[in-house]
Enzyme design. Sequence first.
Site, PDB file in Angstrom:
ATOM      1  N   PHE A  69      32.509 -41.784 -26.525  1.00  0.00           N
ATOM      2  CA  PHE A  69      32.231 -43.218 -26.476  1.00  0.00           C
ATOM      3  C   PHE A  69      31.037 -43.492 -27.394  1.00  0.00           C
ATOM      4  O   PHE A  69      29.915 -43.096 -27.092  1.00  0.00           O
ATOM      5  CB  PHE A  69      31.922 -43.665 -25.050  1.00  0.00           C
ATOM      6  CG  PHE A  69      32.067 -45.141 -24.861  1.00  0.00           C
ATOM      7  CD1 PHE A  69      31.249 -46.043 -25.528  1.00  0.00           C
ATOM      8  CD2 PHE A  69      33.045 -45.650 -24.029  1.00  0.00           C
ATOM      9  CE1 PHE A  69      31.387 -47.402 -25.371  1.00  0.00           C
ATOM     10  CE2 PHE A  69      33.191 -47.015 -23.842  1.00  0.00           C
ATOM     11  CZ  PHE A  69      32.365 -47.895 -24.522  1.00  0.00           C
ATOM     12  N   ARG A 121      24.924 -52.913 -30.349  1.00  0.00           N
ATOM     13  CA  ARG A 121      25.441 -53.201 -31.698  1.00  0.00           C
ATOM     14  C   ARG A 121      24.359 -53.052 -32.765  1.00  0.00           C
ATOM     15  O   ARG A 121      24.644 -52.716 -33.898  1.00  0.00           O
ATOM     16  CB  ARG A 121      25.985 -54.626 -31.788  1.00  0.00           C
ATOM     17  CG  ARG A 121      27.246 -54.885 -31.039  1.00  0.00           C
ATOM     18  CD  ARG A 121      27.786 -56.290 -31.372  1.00  0.00           C
ATOM     19  NE  ARG A 121      28.781 -56.740 -30.437  1.00  0.00           N
ATOM     20  CZ  ARG A 121      30.057 -56.404 -30.461  1.00  0.00           C
ATOM     21  NH1 ARG A 121      30.492 -55.584 -31.378  1.00  0.00           N
ATOM     22  NH2 ARG A 121      30.904 -56.887 -29.568  1.00  0.00           N
ATOM     23  N   ASP A 169      40.825 -46.610 -32.671  1.00  0.00           N
ATOM     24  CA  ASP A 169      40.804 -45.831 -31.435  1.00  0.00           C
ATOM     25  C   ASP A 169      42.264 -45.631 -31.015  1.00  0.00           C
ATOM     26  O   ASP A 169      42.970 -44.838 -31.615  1.00  0.00           O
ATOM     27  CB  ASP A 169      39.982 -46.600 -30.398  1.00  0.00           C
ATOM     28  CG  ASP A 169      39.605 -45.789 -29.175  1.00  0.00           C
ATOM     29  OD1 ASP A 169      39.927 -44.600 -29.108  1.00  0.00           O
ATOM     30  OD2 ASP A 169      38.980 -46.359 -28.262  1.00  0.00           O
ATOM     31  N   GLU A 176      37.822 -52.556 -40.353  1.00  0.00           N
ATOM     32  CA  GLU A 176      37.684 -52.341 -38.918  1.00  0.00           C
ATOM     33  C   GLU A 176      36.580 -51.331 -38.660  1.00  0.00           C
ATOM     34  O   GLU A 176      36.400 -50.396 -39.441  1.00  0.00           O
ATOM     35  CB  GLU A 176      39.033 -51.845 -38.378  1.00  0.00           C
ATOM     36  CG  GLU A 176      39.101 -51.591 -36.909  1.00  0.00           C
ATOM     37  CD  GLU A 176      38.974 -52.817 -36.024  1.00  0.00           C
ATOM     38  OE1 GLU A 176      37.876 -53.399 -35.994  1.00  0.00           O
ATOM     39  OE2 GLU A 176      39.944 -53.172 -35.340  1.00  0.00           O
ATOM     40  N   ASP A 177      35.842 -51.522 -37.583  1.00  0.00           N
ATOM     41  CA  ASP A 177      34.782 -50.583 -37.254  1.00  0.00           C
ATOM     42  C   ASP A 177      35.340 -49.234 -36.818  1.00  0.00           C
ATOM     43  O   ASP A 177      34.869 -48.187 -37.255  1.00  0.00           O
ATOM     44  CB  ASP A 177      33.831 -51.161 -36.194  1.00  0.00           C
ATOM     45  CG  ASP A 177      34.536 -51.646 -34.936  1.00  0.00           C
ATOM     46  OD1 ASP A 177      35.785 -51.619 -34.872  1.00  0.00           O
ATOM     47  OD2 ASP A 177      33.833 -52.086 -34.004  1.00  0.00           O
TER      48      ASP A 177
END
Length: 179
Positions: free
Chosen positions: A151, A164, A102, A98-99
Amino acid sequence: MDSAIERVLLSEEEIGKRVKELAEEIRNDFPNGDLILIGVLKGSVIFVADLMRAMNINVTMDFMAVSSYGTSSETSGVVRILKDLDFDIEGKDVIIAEDIIDTGTTLKYLYEYLKARNPRSLKICCLLDKPARRKVDIEGDYVGFRIPDAFVVGYGLDFAEKYRNLPYIGVLKEDVYKK
């Protein structure tokens, strides 16, 4: 640096070094390889490709598309599977790549969904961990960087499908995502 970026949080060099270290940790835990690496689309694509290349063991790659955000910057809390696996994972060693973790809502759902398919082992590898935003109890087994509540975009992470392609991870200016 892109004008929408407030500051670079992690440089391309820092990311590359840490991805290689994560690959080595995984390789040490699974020296025989034969892993299935599951990337969570779209954000993890760059991370999965770099991680897989650095492993130097037998790895099969698959992807899932899971959504709880849509085009918003806040999770809806409703998780939908948009693309499921192409492989059976029963009895296999599986790592979810997973990137970012959060709130953890999507990843927790995905973890439980995959666990029900009876893999031999199921681990989580994330590039970024943002514990300040966690809403559910889930942690990565392999964590690249713990980051503050900001963010972030770049290296696969986006805002409304943009940014991206940045080779670094940057903090997006507030006026960009609060429009």
